[in-house]
Write a protein that holds these residues in place. Structure first.
Motif, PDB file in Angstrom:
ATOM      1  N   TYR A   9       1.062  -1.773   0.026  1.00 29.08           N
ATOM      2  CA  TYR A   9      -0.552   0.146   0.464  1.00 29.08           C
ATOM      3  C   TYR A   9       1.109   1.701   0.079  1.00 29.08           C
ATOM      4  O   TYR A   9       1.197   1.427   1.095  1.00 29.08           O
ATOM      5  N   ALA A  10       0.571   2.150  -1.117  1.00 33.36           N
ATOM      6  CA  ALA A  10       1.164   2.835  -1.111  1.00 33.36           C
ATOM      7  C   ALA A  10       1.050   4.074  -0.552  1.00 33.36           C
ATOM      8  O   ALA A  10      -0.219   4.404  -1.445  1.00 33.36           O
ATOM      9  N   THR A  11       1.216   5.617   0.407  1.00 28.94           N
ATOM     10  CA  THR A  11       0.368   5.988   0.588  1.00 28.94           C
ATOM     11  C   THR A  11       1.367   7.566   0.804  1.00 28.94           C
ATOM     12  O   THR A  11       2.459   7.182   0.606  1.00 28.94           O
ATOM     13  N   ASP A  12       0.830   9.061   0.672  1.00 30.30           N
ATOM     14  CA  ASP A  12       1.054  10.552   1.025  1.00 30.30           C
ATOM     15  C   ASP A  12       1.001  10.520   1.977  1.00 30.30           C
ATOM     16  O   ASP A  12       1.231  11.727   1.827  1.00 30.30           O
ATOM     17  N   PHE A  13       0.501  10.362   2.662  1.00 27.05           N
ATOM     18  CA  PHE A  13       0.235  10.920   4.220  1.00 27.05           C
ATOM     19  C   PHE A  13      -1.452  11.211   3.408  1.00 27.05           C
ATOM     20  O   PHE A  13      -1.763  12.180   5.150  1.00 27.05           O
ATOM     21  N   SER A  14      -2.067  11.723   2.631  1.00 23.12           N
ATOM     22  CA  SER A  14      -3.210  13.155   2.597  1.00 23.12           C
ATOM     23  C   SER A  14      -4.389  12.215   2.765  1.00 23.12           C
ATOM     24  O   SER A  14      -4.632  10.611   3.055  1.00 23.12           O
ATOM     25  N   GLU A  15      -5.048  12.703   3.190  1.00 25.56           N
ATOM     26  CA  GLU A  15      -6.592  12.181   3.485  1.00 25.56           C
ATOM     27  C   GLU A  15      -7.277  11.946   2.500  1.00 25.56           C
ATOM     28  O   GLU A  15      -8.081  10.301   2.906  1.00 25.56           O
ATOM     29  N   SER A  16      -6.689  12.275   1.515  1.00 22.41           N
ATOM     30  CA  SER A  16      -7.580  11.621  -0.039  1.00 22.41           C
ATOM     31  C   SER A  16      -6.628  10.044  -0.095  1.00 22.41           C
ATOM     32  O   SER A  16      -7.095   9.218  -1.103  1.00 22.41           O
ATOM     33  N   SER A  17      -5.219   9.790   0.675  1.00 17.34           N
ATOM     34  CA  SER A  17      -5.250   8.011   0.320  1.00 17.34           C
ATOM     35  C   SER A  17      -5.525   7.193   1.561  1.00 17.34           C
ATOM     36  O   SER A  17      -5.277   6.380   1.488  1.00 17.34           O
ATOM     37  N   ALA A  18      -6.181   8.208   1.537  1.00 21.58           N
ATOM     38  CA  ALA A  18      -6.653   7.213   3.099  1.00 21.58           C
ATOM     39  C   ALA A  18      -8.264   6.508   3.090  1.00 21.58           C
ATOM     40  O   ALA A  18      -8.414   4.744   3.408  1.00 21.58           O
ATOM     41  N   PRO A  19      -9.457   6.504   1.709  1.00 22.42           N
ATOM     42  CA  PRO A  19     -10.062   5.491   0.922  1.00 22.42           C
ATOM     43  C   PRO A  19      -9.039   3.862   0.442  1.00 22.42           C
ATOM     44  O   PRO A  19      -9.753   3.091   0.499  1.00 22.42           O
ATOM     45  N   ALA A  20      -8.380   4.541  -0.470  1.00 23.15           N
ATOM     46  CA  ALA A  20      -7.488   3.083  -0.749  1.00 23.15           C
ATOM     47  C   ALA A  20      -6.860   2.519   0.812  1.00 23.15           C
ATOM     48  O   ALA A  20      -6.656   1.371  -0.045  1.00 23.15           O
ATOM     49  N   CYS A  21      -6.366   3.127   1.482  1.00 22.36           N
ATOM     50  CA  CYS A  21      -6.225   2.838   2.768  1.00 22.36           C
ATOM     51  C   CYS A  21      -7.369   1.910   3.377  1.00 22.36           C
ATOM     52  O   CYS A  21      -6.565   0.500   3.749  1.00 22.36           O
ATOM     53  N   ALA A  22      -8.416   2.017   2.709  1.00 17.77           N
ATOM     54  CA  ALA A  22      -9.696   1.323   3.792  1.00 17.77           C
ATOM     55  C   ALA A  22      -9.555  -0.072   2.697  1.00 17.77           C
ATOM     56  O   ALA A  22     -10.184  -0.839   3.157  1.00 17.77           O
ATOM     57  N   TYR A  23      -9.576   0.086   1.667  1.00 16.04           N
ATOM     58  CA  TYR A  23      -9.659  -0.657   0.439  1.00 16.04           C
ATOM     59  C   TYR A  23      -7.905  -1.757   0.821  1.00 16.04           C
ATOM     60  O   TYR A  23      -8.706  -3.379   0.682  1.00 16.04           O
ATOM     61  N   ALA A  24      -7.634  -1.415   1.452  1.00 12.46           N
ATOM     62  CA  ALA A  24      -6.123  -2.595   1.245  1.00 12.46           C
ATOM     63  C   ALA A  24      -6.093  -2.815   2.632  1.00 12.46           C
ATOM     64  O   ALA A  24      -6.126  -4.467   3.043  1.00 12.46           O
ATOM     65  N   GLN A  25      -7.267  -2.656   3.544  1.00 17.05           N
ATOM     66  CA  GLN A  25      -7.433  -3.316   4.994  1.00 17.05           C
ATOM     67  C   GLN A  25      -8.457  -4.445   4.605  1.00 17.05           C
ATOM     68  O   GLN A  25      -7.928  -5.271   4.969  1.00 17.05           O
ATOM     69  N   THR A  26      -8.980  -3.834   4.100  1.00 22.72           N
ATOM     70  CA  THR A  26     -10.238  -4.746   3.505  1.00 22.72           C
ATOM     71  C   THR A  26      -9.886  -6.132   3.338  1.00 22.72           C
ATOM     72  O   THR A  26     -10.259  -7.227   3.029  1.00 22.72           O
ATOM     73  N   ILE A  27      -9.097  -6.071   1.955  1.00 19.97           N
ATOM     74  CA  ILE A  27      -8.424  -7.101   1.154  1.00 19.97           C
ATOM     75  C   ILE A  27      -7.745  -7.626   1.826  1.00 19.97           C
ATOM     76  O   ILE A  27      -7.608  -8.757   1.911  1.00 19.97           O
ATOM     77  N   ALA A  28      -6.974  -7.215   2.690  1.00 19.25           N
ATOM     78  CA  ALA A  28      -6.277  -7.829   3.307  1.00 19.25           C
ATOM     79  C   ALA A  28      -6.755  -8.736   4.731  1.00 19.25           C
ATOM     80  O   ALA A  28      -6.415  -9.801   5.005  1.00 19.25           O
ATOM     81  N   GLN A  29      -7.547  -7.911   5.405  1.00 21.29           N
ATOM     82  CA  GLN A  29      -8.750  -8.769   6.320  1.00 21.29           C
ATOM     83  C   GLN A  29      -9.576  -9.913   5.553  1.00 21.29           C
ATOM     84  O   GLN A  29      -9.293 -11.378   5.775  1.00 21.29           O
ATOM     85  N   LEU A  30      -9.892 -10.108   4.735  1.00 20.35           N
ATOM     86  CA  LEU A  30     -10.810 -10.993   3.837  1.00 20.35           C
ATOM     87  C   LEU A  30      -9.622 -12.099   3.075  1.00 20.35           C
ATOM     88  O   LEU A  30     -10.539 -13.230   3.664  1.00 20.35           O
ATOM     89  N   ALA A  31      -8.569 -11.697   2.535  1.00 19.51           N
ATOM     90  CA  ALA A  31      -7.361 -12.712   2.085  1.00 19.51           C
ATOM     91  C   ALA A  31      -6.573 -12.870   3.783  1.00 19.51           C
ATOM     92  O   ALA A  31      -6.150 -14.232   2.575  1.00 19.51           O
TER      93      ALA A  31
END
Length: 148
Positions: A9-31
């Motif tokens: 998960y690549a991030t620039d720490f902006s609030e606009s990167s938070a939705p991508a973090c949520a997807y990474a988190q969900t996929i990680a939990q499911l897989a």
């Protein structure tokens, strides 16, 4: 279906990167996968770097790294907490090249990153790291557009 064991998960720490973090988190939990959180500190262009005395640049670089490490800890605590297993890393370099190299080094099965959704002249002038990663990656890349 290809198993997903490691997500970069690549991030620039902006609030606009938070939705991508949520997807990474969900996929990680499911897989039942691990996330490697990466932040790339862009290098100064040689023309700008040459204007800074080398000793001052080294101090500047170390201060930035210390600041970014703290920011990484805060970002991960706020957005991932203890919901998934993750590691984190900050690297100075070219964002696209560094993300692709890290994905290979980490043996990632998927790259997840946000995109700012720039269009028109702004897209032409600024470009898109996400777009370059998608074009050059040998593994799947999930891009998540920031909510307006």
């Amino acid at each position: 279906m290809v198993p997903i064991r490691k997500i970069l998960y690549a991030t620039d720490f902006s609030e606009s990167s938070a939705p991508a973090c949520a997807y990474a988190q969900t996929i990680a939990q499911l897989a039942d996968a691990q996330i490697h959180v990466l932040h790339v500190i862009g290098e100064l262009a040689d023309s700008r770097r040459s204007r800074i005395p080398p000793e001052a640049f080294e101090i500047f670089e170390k201060e930035i790294e210390l600041y970014v490490v703290k920011e990484m800890e805060e970002f991960c605590r706020r957005h991932l907490g203890d919901t998934v297993t993750y590691t984190s890393e900050t690297i100075i370099g070219n964002p696209c090249q560094t993300i692709l190299a890290a994905a290979q080094q980490q043996k990632a099965d998927l790259i997840v990153m946000g995109t700012h959704g720039r269009t028109g002249l702004e897209h032409v002038l600024v470009g898109s790291t996400a777009e370059r990663v998608v074009r050059r990656s040998s593994i799947p890349v999930l891009t998540v557009r920031a909510t307006p």
